[in-house]
Design an enzyme around this catalytic site. Structure first.
Site, PDB file in Angstrom:
ATOM      1  CG  HIS A 191       0.694  36.346   5.495  1.00  0.00           C
ATOM      2  ND1 HIS A 191       0.164  35.434   4.610  1.00  0.00           N
ATOM      3  CD2 HIS A 191      -0.271  36.597   6.408  1.00  0.00           C
ATOM      4  CE1 HIS A 191      -1.091  35.166   4.976  1.00  0.00           C
ATOM      5  NE2 HIS A 191      -1.370  35.853   6.064  1.00  0.00           N
ATOM      6  CG  ASP A 208       5.434  30.593   6.248  1.00  0.00           C
ATOM      7  OD1 ASP A 208       4.756  31.331   5.503  1.00  0.00           O
ATOM      8  OD2 ASP A 208       4.984  29.557   6.773  1.00  0.00           O
ATOM      9  CB  SER A 216      -9.352  28.597  15.942  1.00  0.00           C
ATOM     10  OG  SER A 216      -8.391  27.570  16.094  1.00  0.00           O
ATOM     11  N   GLY A 217      -7.447  28.936  13.064  1.00  0.00           N
ATOM     12  CA  GLY A 217      -6.138  29.450  12.659  1.00  0.00           C
ATOM     13  C   GLY A 217      -5.033  29.088  13.626  1.00  0.00           C
ATOM     14  CE1 TYR A 259      -0.888  31.472   4.000  1.00  0.00           C
ATOM     15  CE2 TYR A 259      -0.225  30.506   1.915  1.00  0.00           C
ATOM     16  CZ  TYR A 259       0.041  30.800   3.235  1.00  0.00           C
ATOM     17  OH  TYR A 259       1.246  30.444   3.776  1.00  0.00           O
ATOM     18  CD  GLU A 314      -1.857  21.933   5.155  1.00  0.00           C
ATOM     19  OE1 GLU A 314      -2.673  22.474   4.374  1.00  0.00           O
ATOM     20  OE2 GLU A 314      -2.184  21.478   6.265  1.00  0.00           O
ATOM     21  CG  ASP A 351       1.007  26.746  10.152  1.00  0.00           C
ATOM     22  OD1 ASP A 351       1.536  27.755  10.652  1.00  0.00           O
ATOM     23  OD2 ASP A 351       0.005  26.788   9.426  1.00  0.00           O
TER      24      ASP A 351
HETATM   25  C1  GLA Z   1      -0.772  29.865   7.524  1.00  0.00           C
HETATM   26  C2  GLA Z   1       0.263  29.065   6.748  1.00  0.00           C
HETATM   27  C3  GLA Z   1       1.673  29.384   7.222  1.00  0.00           C
HETATM   28  C4  GLA Z   1       1.926  30.892   7.238  1.00  0.00           C
HETATM   29  C5  GLA Z   1       0.783  31.630   7.933  1.00  0.00           C
HETATM   30  C6  GLA Z   1       0.912  33.128   7.807  1.00  0.00           C
HETATM   31  O1  GLA Z   1      -0.781  29.477   8.864  1.00  0.00           O
HETATM   32  O2  GLA Z   1       0.028  27.682   6.903  1.00  0.00           O
HETATM   33  O3  GLA Z   1       2.607  28.723   6.411  1.00  0.00           O
HETATM   34  O4  GLA Z   1       2.120  31.385   5.948  1.00  0.00           O
HETATM   35  O5  GLA Z   1      -0.475  31.258   7.424  1.00  0.00           O
HETATM   36  O6  GLA Z   1       2.044  33.594   8.475  1.00  0.00           O
END
Ligand code: GLA
Length: 388
Positions: free
Chosen positions: A35, A37, A126-127, A225, A163, A175
Site C-alpha cells: 500500500h 505504490d 488469491s491476491g 482499497y 484497471e 502489479d
Molecule cells: C493491489 C494493487 C497494487 C498495490 C497493492 C497493495 O495489489 O493492485 O497496486 O496497491 O494492492 O500494496
C-alpha cells in the site's frame, strides 16, 4: 509445462484450428512495501512461476475469440476490434479488450482478430495478481501477433489504465510493473514516484518463500482499497500545509512525527504513518537482502505485517491467523500478508528443511482458527510476461 502440448487439444476443439504461438504471463508476490505504490513510495515485488498460459492463432476476421480452461462454464467470449466498450457480460474478456483499446488509442494498429485459449494456475482471487497477469498476457500477445513495437514500460502503464479506467479500480502500478518487468531470480525495488527501479537477487541461501493462501474470498477489497486511497489523499493534503512534499513517500518517519498533529484524527494518523514507515522499511529491507542479512529482512517483514494490521487495518482475521501462526514456527525468518489484503495470501521465509513441518503446523493452526484449510505453495521467482 509445454503449453502447445497441454492446450492444443482444447484449442482445436474450441476453434477448429491449431495454435501458432504460445505465451506466458506470471503472477507476483510482494516481498515488502505494501500500500505504498499509490503513495509515491517504494515496493519490492517479484514474479512467480505461477501464472497464465495462452496459445493463439490469427483468425483472419475482425473478431477476437477467447476461451479459458479455468472457466469452461463461461464458454467462448468474443469482441469486435472496432467495438471496445467495457461490458460486464464480457466477464474476463474485458481485460483483453481493455488492453486492445488502449494499445489502439496510443497509436498502434490492430486489425486482425485472434483466437486465444488460456489456462492459469494462479489460485483464484488469491491476491497474486491474476488480473495484471492477464493484462500483460494480452499485451504481449497483441504486441507479437499485430507486429507492434511497444516499450515494455508503456505496456505496463496500459495495463494499469485497464484497471483504473476500464474497471474503475484505483490501484497503483506495482502489479503490472512486476508482471511486465519481472526476471527469474530477482525482486524489483521500484520507486513508484519516478518509476526508477533496481533488480535485487532474491538470494535466500538455505531458505525458501512459502506462499500461504487464506482461501478467503476478498469481497471488501475494492471498496476498502479505494477508502484507504482517499484517507491517504486527505492526510497528504493536510500534511502538505506543513511540509513541501508531493507524496507521503517523500516523508521520513521523523519528519512525519514532527508534523502529524495537523491530522484531525487517529485514523488519518495511522494510515499516513503506515505509508511513511512502510516506505522506509522497504528501503532498509532491500539493503538487508543485498547484504545477505536475512534475519533483519525477516524482522522487517514482521513489522510490515504489524503496521498493515494495526495502522492500515487491511489484514483481517484470516491473514492474521496465518501470519501469527507462522511467527511461532521454528525456522521462520519472517512472515507478512502480501498484496492488497482483506484475504488473499501471505508469505513466509522458511528454512528449506523445515518447510514440510512449517506447512503442517501452520496449516493445522489455521484450520483450527478459521474452520477450513488454507493452501501452501513454495514460491519460485520466474520471468515476466513473454512469448514462449
Ligand atoms: C493491489 C494493487 C497494487 C498495490 C497493492 C497493495 O495489489 O493492485 O497496486 O496497491 O494492492 O500494496
Amino acid at each position: 509445462m509445454n503449453p502447445f502440448e497441454m492446450l492444443s487439444p482444447a484449442f482445436q476443439e474450441t476453434f477448429g484450428t491449431s495454435p501458432t504461438h504460445a505465451f506466458f504471463s506470471p503472477g507476483r508476490i510482494n516481498l515488502i512495501g505494501e500500500h505504498t505504490d499509490y503513495n509515491g513510495g517504494h515496493v519490492f515485488p517479484a514474479t512467480i512461476t505461477l501464472g497464465t498460459y495462452a496459445v493463439v492463432a490469427a483468425n483472419h476476421t475482425q473478431t477476437v475469440r477467447l476461451y479459458s480452461n479455468n472457466f469452461p462454464e463461461i464458454g467462448v467470449l468474443t469482441f469486435d476490434l472496432e467495438d471496445l466498450e467495457f461490458r460486464k457480460a464480457d466477464s474476463w474478456a474485458n481485460y483483453v479488450k481493455g488492453m486492445v483499446k488502449y494499445l489502439k488509442e496510443s497509436g498502434h494498429t490492430i486489425t486482425e482478430g485472434l483466437d486465444i485459449l488460456i489456462e492459469g494456475n494462479i489460485p483464484n482471487a488469491s491476491g497474486l495478481s491474476s488480473s495484471a497477469s492477464l493484462e500483460l498476457l494480452a499485451g504481449v500477445i497483441f504486441e507479437k501477433m499485430a507486429h507492434l513495437t511497444v516499450a515494455r514500460l508503456d505496456l505496463v502503464k496500459l495495463g494499469k489504465r485497464v484497471e483504473n479506467e476500464f474497471f474503475g479500480l484505483n490501484s497503483g502500478i506495482m502489479d503490472q510493473f512486476a508482471v511486465g518487468m519481472g526476471e527469474k531470480g530477482f525482486a524489483l525495488l521500484l520507486d513508484t514516484n519516478t518509476l526508477e527501479y533496481e533488480k535485487v537477487p532474491v538470494a535466500l541461501g538455505e531458505n525458501v518463500i512459502v506462499i500461504m493462501n487464506t482461501k478467503k474470498r476478498r469481497e471488501l477489497v475494492d471498496s476498502k482499497y479505494n477508502e484507504r486511497l482517499s484517507e491517504c489523499q486527505e492526510a497528504l493534503a493536510l500534511l502538505q500545509t506543513k511540509a513541501n512534499i508531493q507524496s507521503l513517500g517523500d516523508l521520513s518517519t521523523t519528519a512525519f512525527e514532527s508534523i502529524k498533529d495537523v491530522l484531525p484524527n487517529e485514523t488519518l494518523v495511522k494510515r499516513a504513518r503506515h505509508a511513511v514507515t512502510e516506505n522506509e522499511r522497504t528501503l532498509v529491507a532491500a539493503e538487508k537482502l543485498k547484504t545477505g542479512d536475512l534475519a533483519s529482512f525477516g524482522q522487517l517483514m514482521n513489522q510490515s505485517h504489524i503496521s498493515l494490521r494495526d495502522d492500515y487495518e487491511v489484514s483481517g482475521m484470516e491473514l492474521d491467523a496465518l501470519v501469527e501462526a507462522a511467527w511461532q514456527q521454528d525456522g521462520v525468518l519472517g512472515a507478512r500478508m502480501t498484496g492488497a489484503g482483506f484475504g488473499g495470501c501471505a508469505i513466509a521465509i522458511v528454512e528449506k528443511e523445515k518447510t514440510e513441518q512449517f506447512i503442517r503446523e501452520v496449516g493445522a493452526a489455521y484450520e483450527a482458527a478459521v474452520g477450513y484449510p488454507g493452501e501452501f505453495y513454495v514460491a519460485e521467482i520466474g520471468d515476466g510476461a513473454t512469448e514462449l
